[in-house]
Design an enzyme around this catalytic site. Structure first.
Site, short mmCIF file in Angstrom:
data_model
loop_
_atom_site.label_atom_id
_atom_site.label_comp_id
_atom_site.label_asym_id
_atom_site.label_seq_id
_atom_site.Cartn_x
_atom_site.Cartn_y
_atom_site.Cartn_z
N GLU A 134 49.51 12.11 33.51
CA GLU A 134 48.23 11.41 33.52
C GLU A 134 48.18 10.42 34.68
OE1 GLU A 134 46.64 11.16 28.93
OE2 GLU A 134 47.81 9.49 29.68
N CYS A 135 47.17 10.50 35.50
CA CYS A 135 46.93 9.56 36.61
C CYS A 135 48.19 9.40 37.46
CB CYS A 135 46.44 8.22 36.07
SG CYS A 135 45.61 7.20 37.30
N GLY A 136 48.91 8.29 37.37
CA GLY A 136 50.11 8.13 38.16
C GLY A 136 51.13 9.21 37.90
N TYR A 154 50.40 12.25 37.05
CA TYR A 154 49.82 13.41 37.73
C TYR A 154 50.18 13.38 39.21
CZ TYR A 154 45.93 16.53 39.25
OH TYR A 154 45.16 17.52 39.80
N THR A 174 46.04 15.34 34.82
CA THR A 174 44.67 14.82 34.86
C THR A 174 44.69 13.42 35.45
OG1 THR A 174 44.80 13.79 32.66
CG2 THR A 174 44.06 16.08 32.77
#
Length: 436
Positions: free
Chosen positions: A327-329, A331, A427
Site C-alpha cells: 500500500e502506498c509506500g 507499493y 495500490t
C-alpha cells in the site's frame, strides 16, 4: 453510561490534536479510563492517541464505513469512563458526494453517536467575531450539539476577556483559554505529524501539554459537559477480511501506516500476524501465506532499503509462490525504482515495474473507491473497496496490468490504478473497508 466528546474546530491547524492528547493524558492522570477515536482517514493521529490514553485508538469514518461498522468500533468505549473523538478539518467539512453513512465530516459522527462537540477556537486577529463563528457552527446542523469551546492562542488577558464576554452573550460556555506564547507542539513531516513510535520524547511532550491544559482549562467543567445519555453499542463482528491465515507484515520506521482496525479485524477473523523489519534487512516469515507491506516513509530510507539485499532476496523468493501486497509506500518498494527528493534513483525490489519519484512532488489526497479488475489478497475481482490516498510521489512509469478502476469521492477516475504482476499487487490507496 460513558461520558463522550468530539474535539473539533472551524478548520485544520487550530490545535485539535494537541488538545485531544492533552485532555486524554490529563484525565488518565486522574485515574479515568479514556478511549480515543479519530474521525476520518488520518492514520497517524491514532498512534499519538494511544500514547496519551494508554489504549488503542481507531479511525471511524462515515464515508468509508457503514454505520454498523462504526458502531462495532465504537463499542470499545463501553468500558471507558470518557470517550474523546478527534475530528478532522473543520466540523462540517466532508466530500461533496455522500459515502456509506455520510460525507466523512466530523459532524456525521457527532450526530450519529449523539456526542456533544467541544470546539477549539483560535481567535487570533479577532475578538467578538470568534463568538459569531462558534455560534454559526452551533446552529448549522440541528442534530449536532455544542458543549462549549476552548480558546487557543489567546494574545492577552484583555483579548481573552473580550472573547469570553462575546461567547457569554451568545450563550456559549468557555472552558479555558490557552496563551498564544505557549511553545507546545509536535514535530511535523510532509505527510503530517511524525509517527508517535518514532519519537522518544513523545511521552514527555504529551505530559507537558497535559499539565499546560490542566492549568488553563476547567477539566471538571469539560467532563461535566461530556456527561450524556450515551450507551456504547454492542460489538459486532468486523467485516474486513484478512488477506491470509498467517500474514507477514512489514513493520518499522519505513512501513507503519496501517489502520489499527484492520489489524484487529484480521486477528478477530482468526488470522495470525508475524511482523518483520525491512530496515533491519529482514525478510517475511517463510511460514506465512501472504506478505503485506503498508505505507510509511520509504523515501526517507530508500538508500538503506536498496542496500538491504537479504530483505530484497527473501521478498522475491516469497513472491515466487505466494501473494505480496503493498500500500502506498509499500507499493513503491515493490516497484523497480524510487527516486528520492534529491533526484537520486534507488533500485527497489522489482516485483512490479512501478517507478516513482519525489524529485517533483505533487500532493495526491482524498478518498478512493476501487473496483478490482484483478484479485488481490483477501478480495476477488469486482470487489468494491474504500480507502484513502495521501502521498507526494509521482509516477514515472507503471507498465504492469492495472489492478483496479479507481475513482475519487466524486466518481472521477484517477490515474493511480494500482497494478499486478504475478503474485505481486499494489495500490496507492490505504484500504479502510469493503463496500459491501
Amino acid at each position: 453510561m460513558t461520558a463522550s466528546l468530539v474535539i473539533s474546530a472551524p478548520a485544520s491547524g487550530v490545535g485539535k490534536t494537541t488538545l485531544t492528547l492533552a485532555l486524554a493524558r490529563a484525565y488518565r492522570d486522574r485515574g479515568l479510563k479514556v478511549q480515543c477515536f479519530k474521525s476520518g482517514p488520518d492514520y497517524i493521529d491514532t498512534a499519538f492517541h494511544a500514547a496519551a490514553a494508554g489504549r488503542t485508538s481507531v479511525n471511524i469514518d462515515s464515508w468509508a464505513m457503514h454505520r454498523d461498522e462504526i458502531e462495532a468500533l465504537v463499542s470499545r468505549g463501553a468500558n471507558a469512563d470518557l470517550v474523546l473523538a478527534e475530528g478532522s478539518m473543520g466540523l462540517f467539512d466532508g466530500v461533496a458526494a455522500g459515502g456509506l453513512s455520510g460525507t466523512g465530516a466530523t459532524s456525521d459522527i457527532a450526530e450519529m453517536m449523539g456526542w456533544p462537540v467541544l470546539l477549539v477556537i483560535d481567535p487570533s486577529g479577532q475578538a467578538q467575531t470568534a463568538a459569531a463563528v462558534a455560534a454559526g457552527l452551533r446552529d448549522f446542523r440541528a442534530g449536532v450539539r455544542l458543549a462549549g469551546v476552548v480558546l487557543n492562542r489567546v494574545a492577552s488577558t484583555r483579548h481573552e476577556d473580550l472573547v469570553r464576554r462575546a461567547m457569554a452573550g451568545a450563550g456559549i460556555a468557555v472552558f479555558g483559554a490557552l496563551p498564544r506564547h505557549a511553545a507546545i507542539s509536535l514535530p511535523k513531516r510532509h505527510l503530517g505529524l511524525v509517527q508517535a513510535e518514532e519519537q522518544g520524547e513523545v511521552d514527555g511532550l504529551i505530559a507537558e501539554a497535559a499539565c499546560f491544559v490542566a492549568e488553563h482549562v476547567d477539566l471538571d467543567a469539560v467532563l461535566q459537559s461530556a456527561a450524556c445519555a450515551w450507551t456504547a453499542p454492542c460489538a459486532a463482528r468486523p467485516s474486513v477480511k484478512p488477506p491470509g491465515q498467517r500474514i507477514a507484515l512489514a513493520r518499522d520506521g519505513a512501513f507503519s501506516f496501517v489502520y489499527p482496525h484492520m489489524l484487529e479485524a484480521w486477528r478477530a477473523a482468526g488470522a495470525e500476524i508475524a511482523t518483520f523489519s525491512p530496515l533491519a534487512d529482514e525478510g517475511p516469515d517463510d511460514s506465512a501465506d501472504v506478505c503485506w507491506l503498508p505505507g510509511g516513509y520509504p523515501e526517507l530510507h530508500a538508500g538503506q532499503l536498496a542496500a538491504n539485499r537479504q530483505f530484497r532476496r527473501a521478498l522475491k523468493s516469497f513472491a515466487e509462490i505466494r501473494p505480496v501486497h503493498g500500500e502506498c509506500g509499500g507499493y513503491m518498494v515493490l516497484g523497480t525504482a524510487l527516486t528520492d527528493g534529491g533526484g537520486t534513483r534507488h533500485e527497489m525490489t522489482g516485483l512490479l515495474g512501478l517507478h516513482t519519484s519525489f524529485a517533483q512532488r505533487r500532493m495526491h489526497l482524498g478518498y478512493r473507491l476501487a473496483e478490482l479488475a484483478l484479485p488481490m489478497p483477501g478480495y476477488q475481482a469486482r470487489a468494491l473497496l474504500r480507502g484513502h490516498e495521501f502521498h507526494y510521489s509521482t509516477i514515472v512509469s507503471q507498465p504492469d496490468t492495472p489492478l483496479a478502476i479507481v475513482r475519487d469521492a466524486t466518481g472521477v477516475v484517477v490515474a493511480e490504478t494500482g497494478s499486478r504482476r504475478g503474485y505481486a499487487t499494489g495500490t496507492f490507496f490505504h484500504l479502510i473497508a469493503e463496500d459491501r
